[in-house]
Design an enzyme around this catalytic site. Sequence first.
Site, PDB file in Angstrom:
ATOM      1  N   HIS A 364       0.839  -1.202   0.000  1.00 52.01           N
ATOM      2  CA  HIS A 364       0.000   0.000   0.000  1.00 52.01           C
ATOM      3  C   HIS A 364       0.871   1.248   0.000  1.00 52.01           C
ATOM      4  O   HIS A 364       0.574   2.225  -0.690  1.00 52.01           O
ATOM      5  CB  HIS A 364      -0.903   0.022   1.240  1.00 52.01           C
ATOM      6  CG  HIS A 364      -1.656  -1.250   1.462  1.00 52.01           C
ATOM      7  ND1 HIS A 364      -2.129  -1.634   2.696  1.00 52.01           N
ATOM      8  CD2 HIS A 364      -2.011  -2.238   0.615  1.00 52.01           C
ATOM      9  CE1 HIS A 364      -2.750  -2.791   2.598  1.00 52.01           C
ATOM     10  NE2 HIS A 364      -2.680  -3.174   1.345  1.00 52.01           N
ATOM     11  N   ARG A 471      -6.785   3.983  -9.840  1.00 55.00           N
ATOM     12  CA  ARG A 471      -6.893   2.908  -8.849  1.00 55.00           C
ATOM     13  C   ARG A 471      -7.876   3.333  -7.757  1.00 55.00           C
ATOM     14  O   ARG A 471      -7.574   4.201  -6.944  1.00 55.00           O
ATOM     15  CB  ARG A 471      -5.534   2.613  -8.219  1.00 55.00           C
ATOM     16  CG  ARG A 471      -4.418   2.303  -9.206  1.00 55.00           C
ATOM     17  CD  ARG A 471      -3.119   2.028  -8.437  1.00 55.00           C
ATOM     18  NE  ARG A 471      -1.987   1.842  -9.317  1.00 55.00           N
ATOM     19  CZ  ARG A 471      -1.157   2.808  -9.695  1.00 55.00           C
ATOM     20  NH1 ARG A 471      -1.362   4.055  -9.272  1.00 55.00           N
ATOM     21  NH2 ARG A 471      -0.145   2.551 -10.488  1.00 55.00           N
ATOM     22  N   CYS A 677      -0.740  -1.157 -19.554  1.00 59.46           N
ATOM     23  CA  CYS A 677      -0.619  -0.414 -18.303  1.00 59.46           C
ATOM     24  C   CYS A 677       0.330  -1.161 -17.376  1.00 59.46           C
ATOM     25  O   CYS A 677       0.171  -2.357 -17.157  1.00 59.46           O
ATOM     26  CB  CYS A 677      -1.991  -0.268 -17.646  1.00 59.46           C
ATOM     27  SG  CYS A 677      -1.944   0.491 -16.019  1.00 59.46           S
TER      28      CYS A 677
END
Length: 747
Positions: A364, A471, A677
């Site tokens: 993260h 995202r 991507c």
Amino acid sequence: MPERIETESRKLLGRLRDAMASNVAGQARLDKITHLIADSMGTEVCSVYLFRDEDTLELCATQGLDAASVHQTRMRLGEGLVGRVARTGKVMNTPNAPAEKGFRYMPETGEERYSSFLGVPIQRLGEKLGVLVVQSRDAREYTADELYALEVVAMVIAEMTELGAFVGEGAALSARHQQPVLFRGTTAQEGAAEGHVWLHEPRVVVTNPIADDPHRELERLHEAVEELRVGVDRMLDISRSGDTEQLQVLEAYRMFANSKGWMRRMEEDISRGLSAEAAVEKEQSLARARIGQVSDSYLRERLSDLDDLSNRLLRILTGQGSETGAEMPDDPILIARNIGPAELLEYGRKLRGVVLEDGSVGSHAAIVARALAIPLVVHAGRIATEALNGDHIMVDGDQATVHLRPDDSVVTAFRDKIAMQAQAQERYASIRERPAVTLCGSRIEMNMNAGLMADLPSLVGSGAEGVGLFRTELQFLIRNQMPKRTELAELYSRVLDSAHGKEVVFRTLDIGSDKVLPYMKPNDEPNPALGWRAIRVGLDKPGVMRMQLQALIRAANGRSLTIMFPFVAQFEEYRAACVELEKTIAREKRLGHVLPETLKVGAMLETPSLVFAPEKFFQDVEFLSIGGNDLKQFFFAADRENERVRRRYDTLNVSFLSLIEMIVERCARTDTPLSFCGEDAGRPIEALCLAAIGLRSLSMRPASIGPVKSLLLRSDLVQVRRVIDEARDRGDQSVRPAVMEYLRDQA
């Protein structure tokens, strides 16, 4: 434990404290300590070996061996019995040292006369500092009480070393936290930055390792532990209605806080003469040392819980909280063992860079660092222990190196690199508005990846034509509870506002694998990257998917909307997701909400299975985006989080390019828009080759658009394709060498 042993141990520590307080040079103090230990333990020899560098131990003081061998006798890590203790971090107790495997005969020390050997690692919070050794002529094994006493003494020596009690001439006695140190880690976000250290968790310094009054120290320990227990119970009460994972962590904290074994060991350390702080840190050091030796993830987490709890207890005892009074520098580079996405976001763009001891490429924190466009290096072992607030530091995210307290030559070279990068960015600014049209006339669409509102200003500055991937999971990851639909709708609306009419491709929630929501029950999966994640979670929990789809539709409020489903492995999953979307649209229409003017629905192609999906899939899907990071790791069966294998396979491998080419051809037959991507889209050589085999849309981090566009503008894709085909015909494993040679010839 006999009172006599306790008294002798306390007496020895008291004498050590006097030696520490004496106004003598570091070498003299160390010499005195070896004499005290040998005298108190009744051994002929006591020696202290300290690291002069990460691989070499040096005899720094001795009582009993030849004095001329001090600072002359050295050994490599793992060499001899002393090197073995240093390498393993484990005690060695033998009555017949010369007969032990790996024994090294050192004639300059005269140690062949001594039979018994007891070696104890000198370490602090998992950092190995050296080895403490006692030896005797008699062939005997040292008792458990003698071993325990020496371990306590070794811990005190470690604290004294940290406090600079043994500073003298030579590398082994050099002052700590003052020398230049180079750390090699793993690149999680590219870029280079210079600044000064800001510790996320300032270290707790134990200044009084030896106690005068054991009874008072026991009282202090009990009071602090009780305060700790009350605090943990309070956090538990607050979190009862919160997420399950946080509750489990706090339950583990409470279990350790009430552990009789943990308490008993600290009480024994205090009875031996340590202060309450030193007793806690001794247990913490043992926990950190075990963490590195345990492969089981559950046990590592539990040991980490104990380590964190020990840190909390130390802060209570010392009063050294997270607020130390230090001011954050103007150019902070954050140093931490690890950090969560919410904490990193709180620092925001004021950070120049981030360096973590732990972490991972797909963590993260890495996602947030990419969004903030700051370099991030992970797996930089020991840096949180070595660095001090305010230290000069240089981070090279491209090479995964960190220079702490660099010397002048490193500073000069590093600043030259940053200056060259700045000049290159100025050159890229001149082509910002130009479309990426190659010399052969091919037009390549250049999009950017994003995940935060903070990314959107880069749409203008980078020259991106749109957002090829937004995202959406970051808004879920940085919260302690599920975000509300209205909150998400407001965020997505602001994203569309900031895009000023440029297309934004919203990828639906991609969680699981390395992205576990803090409020979702974790799944103990043997290989989470291949487990319950992304579209699989969405289809199994349709309520979450519908909520996010509703938020996206309401955010569009009549504008165009583009949605992409992640990690689709088979046609049926895409169909099922589209059914959920159709239901959501019908419901929004009944509720009177404005529907999007146009709606495009696509999928990420991240699994090899989807390459071979039925032709009907390619006809039905409105667009596809190749998720290069996942597709590559699955194609080569090489976990991208595993440093031993992830660099083993090249994106420009002929086999992988052939797979990409197959996707390009299938999409061309069905007239399906296709983009690429991933990290490789932002690497100029890789991007050039992808364009040469037919890809006409690339999505990357904003900072990569300039370098990629610059190379494309100067290249002829027809010629590059010819080079690729020739390399393939020759049987080359990778086309990289051939393409690099071609580009050098064209320069």
